[in-house]
Motif scaffolding. Structure first.
Motif, PDB file in Angstrom:
ATOM      1  N   ASP A  22       9.074  -6.238  -8.386  1.00  0.00           N
ATOM      2  CA  ASP A  22       7.842  -5.762  -7.776  1.00  0.00           C
ATOM      3  C   ASP A  22       7.263  -6.917  -6.953  1.00  0.00           C
ATOM      4  N   LEU A  40      13.420  -4.659 -12.759  1.00  0.00           N
ATOM      5  CA  LEU A  40      12.637  -3.989 -11.723  1.00  0.00           C
ATOM      6  C   LEU A  40      11.850  -5.074 -11.012  1.00  0.00           C
ATOM      7  N   LYS A  95       2.123   0.300  -7.150  1.00  0.00           N
ATOM      8  CA  LYS A  95       3.369  -0.345  -7.583  1.00  0.00           C
ATOM      9  C   LYS A  95       3.231  -0.981  -8.962  1.00  0.00           C
ATOM     10  N   ILE A 121       8.919   9.732 -10.074  1.00  0.00           N
ATOM     11  CA  ILE A 121       9.807   8.569 -10.009  1.00  0.00           C
ATOM     12  C   ILE A 121      10.981   8.747 -10.976  1.00  0.00           C
ATOM     13  N   GLN A 180       2.900   1.585 -11.753  1.00  0.00           N
ATOM     14  CA  GLN A 180       4.132   2.304 -12.039  1.00  0.00           C
ATOM     15  C   GLN A 180       5.237   1.387 -12.563  1.00  0.00           C
ATOM     16  N   ALA A 181       5.226   0.128 -12.138  1.00  0.00           N
ATOM     17  CA  ALA A 181       6.299  -0.795 -12.525  1.00  0.00           C
ATOM     18  C   ALA A 181       6.424  -0.915 -14.040  1.00  0.00           C
ATOM     19  N   VAL A 211      12.781   2.200  -5.069  1.00  0.00           N
ATOM     20  CA  VAL A 211      11.727   3.213  -5.092  1.00  0.00           C
ATOM     21  C   VAL A 211      10.680   2.842  -4.056  1.00  0.00           C
ATOM     22  N   SER A 212      10.410   3.765  -3.147  1.00  0.00           N
ATOM     23  CA  SER A 212       9.395   3.553  -2.119  1.00  0.00           C
ATOM     24  C   SER A 212       8.249   4.517  -2.374  1.00  0.00           C
ATOM     25  N   LEU A 213       7.106   3.972  -2.818  1.00  0.00           N
ATOM     26  CA  LEU A 213       5.921   4.806  -3.049  1.00  0.00           C
ATOM     27  C   LEU A 213       5.271   5.089  -1.704  1.00  0.00           C
ATOM     28  N   ILE A 224      10.742  -1.843  -6.409  1.00  0.00           N
ATOM     29  CA  ILE A 224       9.683  -0.901  -6.084  1.00  0.00           C
ATOM     30  C   ILE A 224       8.899  -1.498  -4.923  1.00  0.00           C
TER      31      ILE A 224
END
Length: 189
Positions: free
Chosen positions: A84, A82, A13, A181, A16-17, A111-113, A5
């Protein structure tokens, strides 16, 4: 799932992670948390990192790579993870790609926020005010955004070319972003 992420400071990040990790039953691995765990555990890597940080220096890529590889080798990350906060530059991308390749593994998605930098600046200034972070002034925040953009743009290009980039609108309620996501990742599966 093996995921990364990425997103600018304040994009959410970390928030959400944990949801992503829980949803997919994988550990969320933050480089900062991993550094602190190694330091607290008194590991050889932790001692090396502590000495560097105590001197006020940034942890070099080669040491960061070593810590991340060590963490990815732990049993809870065997079925996925995941990441981060790693990789942060192309050297780290190459180190991660090398580790994964050597172990017959590959990333599933990155995943690119995506959040407008002006909105992020306002968000971080508000957070600094609420949390009393005197060091988070507008100039400092804008500098962090510039550094992020210059260091991360090549990563985004790399993962886009590799077909792994999953851009997600990072604006809105936490639950709405989380649902976007999950939908984007589930669509890839």
């Amino acid at each position: 799932m093996r995921l990364l992420i990425i997103g600018a400071p304040g994009a959410g990040k970390g928030t959400q992670a944990s949801s992503i990790a829980e949803h997919y039953g994988i550990p969320a691995i933050s480089t900062g948390d991993t550094f602190r765990a190694n330091i607290k555990g008194g590991t050889e890597l932790g001692k090396k990192v502590k000495a560097i940080m105590d001197a006020g220096d940034l942890v070099p890529d080669v040491v960061t790579d070593e810590i991340v590889v060590d963490r990815l080798g732990q049993s809870d990350a065997a079925e996925g993870f995941l990441l981060d906060g790693y990789p942060r530059n192309l050297h780290q991308v190459e180190a991660l790609d090398g580790y994964l390749s050597a172990n017959g593994l590959a990333l599933d998605a990155v995943v690119s926020l995506e959040v407008d930098p002006e909105l992020l600046t306002a968000r971080l200034l508000k957070r600094a005010q609420i949390e009393g972070r005197a060091d988070d002034n507008e100039e400092t925040i804008r500098n962090r955004m510039d550094v992020y953009t210059s260091q991360t743009a090549p990563l985004i290009d790399h993962y886009r070319q590799a077909g792994l980039l999953v851009p997600v609108d990072g604006v809105g309620e936490i639950s709405d972003v989380r649902d976007r996501i999950f939908s984007a990742l589930d669509a890839r599966a």
